[in-house]
Design a protein around this motif. Structure first.
Motif, PDB file in Angstrom:
ATOM      1  N   LEU A   1      -8.227  -0.909  -0.620  1.00 57.44           N
ATOM      2  CA  LEU A   1      -8.567  -2.179   0.014  1.00 57.44           C
ATOM      3  C   LEU A   1      -9.836  -2.028   0.840  1.00 57.44           C
TER       4      LEU A   1
ATOM      5  N   CYS B   1     -12.791  -1.669  -1.541  1.00 62.80           N
ATOM      6  CA  CYS B   1     -13.103  -2.942  -2.192  1.00 62.80           C
ATOM      7  C   CYS B   1     -13.879  -3.861  -1.243  1.00 62.80           C
TER       8      CYS B   1
ATOM      9  N   THR C   1     -13.619  -1.971  -8.474  1.00 66.05           N
ATOM     10  CA  THR C   1     -12.806  -1.788  -7.267  1.00 66.05           C
ATOM     11  C   THR C   1     -11.763  -2.900  -7.139  1.00 66.05           C
ATOM     12  N   THR C   2     -12.098  -4.100  -7.618  1.00 68.97           N
ATOM     13  CA  THR C   2     -11.128  -5.194  -7.611  1.00 68.97           C
ATOM     14  C   THR C   2      -9.985  -4.892  -8.577  1.00 68.97           C
TER      15      THR C   2
ATOM     16  N   LEU D   1      -7.781  -2.373  -6.962  1.00 72.69           N
ATOM     17  CA  LEU D   1      -6.981  -2.978  -5.896  1.00 72.69           C
ATOM     18  C   LEU D   1      -5.800  -3.751  -6.482  1.00 72.69           C
TER      19      LEU D   1
END
Length: 235
Positions: A103, A106, A120-121, A124
């Motif tokens: 998190l 991100c 990165t999303t 996550l």
């Protein structure tokens, strides 16, 4: 039957599905592989990224690299989380530790307009999925009223039916992340001067875009200052 009870019924059906179990193992492995290389690099004391020092995120990693044993500590933490995820008995602990770390990464990627916001999303969302998968083990610490549904899934009827709706939703979410990121920012610094300037021909103000890239990579100004100059020049 209230909404929570109904959702729990769907949840336990998913837990008994063979394909959902395969997907969960896939997420654990992929997320672990995402942390192993970066963790080893930090433990070895090497610079994490090839981003130039004038890049907004490159500046951050340069400063992080100079923090000494804190940098090494981050590497050990990432490697530990990866190992925990790979071991079924400790996968929940790994997922609980993974989520706040990814998190943070991100949010950092979005704050610096890094090109890696998409990946990165995805990481996550996969991490959040693992937490949802372990709902039966963590629900007792959640501030919600507990249902009378027993958490033991060993007696649940196993299913081999392919969950088309679930995987269709996963694909739709992935496409949405890509599309939203494509139009989220009017300009990004890219990962290099060349990558930044190559995006300028598609910009509404190519000459202003060129000045933005020069502001970041040649003048070494902050992202906020370069963005302010860019917005003023556009007007």
């Amino acid at each position: 039957m209230n909404m929570l009870t109904r959702l729990e019924e769907y949840y336990y059906e998913a837990k008994a599905n063979k394909w959902m179990r395969y997907f969960t193992v896939f997420c654990r492995i992929v997320l672990a592989l995402g942390f192993i290389p970066s963790g080893i690099i930090k433990i070895m004391g090497e610079r994490f990224t090839a981003l130039p020092a004038h890049h907004p995120l490159g500046q951050y990693f340069d400063a992080l690299h100079l923090t000494g044993y804190y940098y090494t500590f981050i590497g050990f933490t990432q490697l530990t989380i990866a190992v925990l995820l790979l071991i079924p008995r400790t996968a929940l602990l790994g997922a609980l530790m993974y989520f706040p770390v990814i998190l943070n990464i991100c949010i950092l990627a979005y704050a610096t307009r890094f090109e890696g916001t998409r990946i990165t999303t995805f990481m996550l969302l996969a991490s959040f999925y693992l937490l949802c998968w372990n709902y039966d083990r963590i629900k007792y610490i959640l501030p919600i009223k507990q249902s009378e549904r027993h958490s033991d899934t060993s007696t649940q009827t196993r299913s081999n039916k392919f969950p088309w709706l679930f995987f269709g939703s996963v694909l739709a979410i992935m496409i949405s992340v890509v599309v939203i990121n494509q139009y989220l920012y009017t300009i990004r610094p890219g990962n290099s001067m060349l990558e930044c300037t190559n995006s300028c021909p598609g910009n509404s103000k190519p000459e202003v875009c060129q000045k933005f890239c020069d502001c970041i990579y040649n003048q070494g100004n902050s992202l906020d200052k370069c963005l302010d100059d860019y917005e003023r020049a556009k007007q």
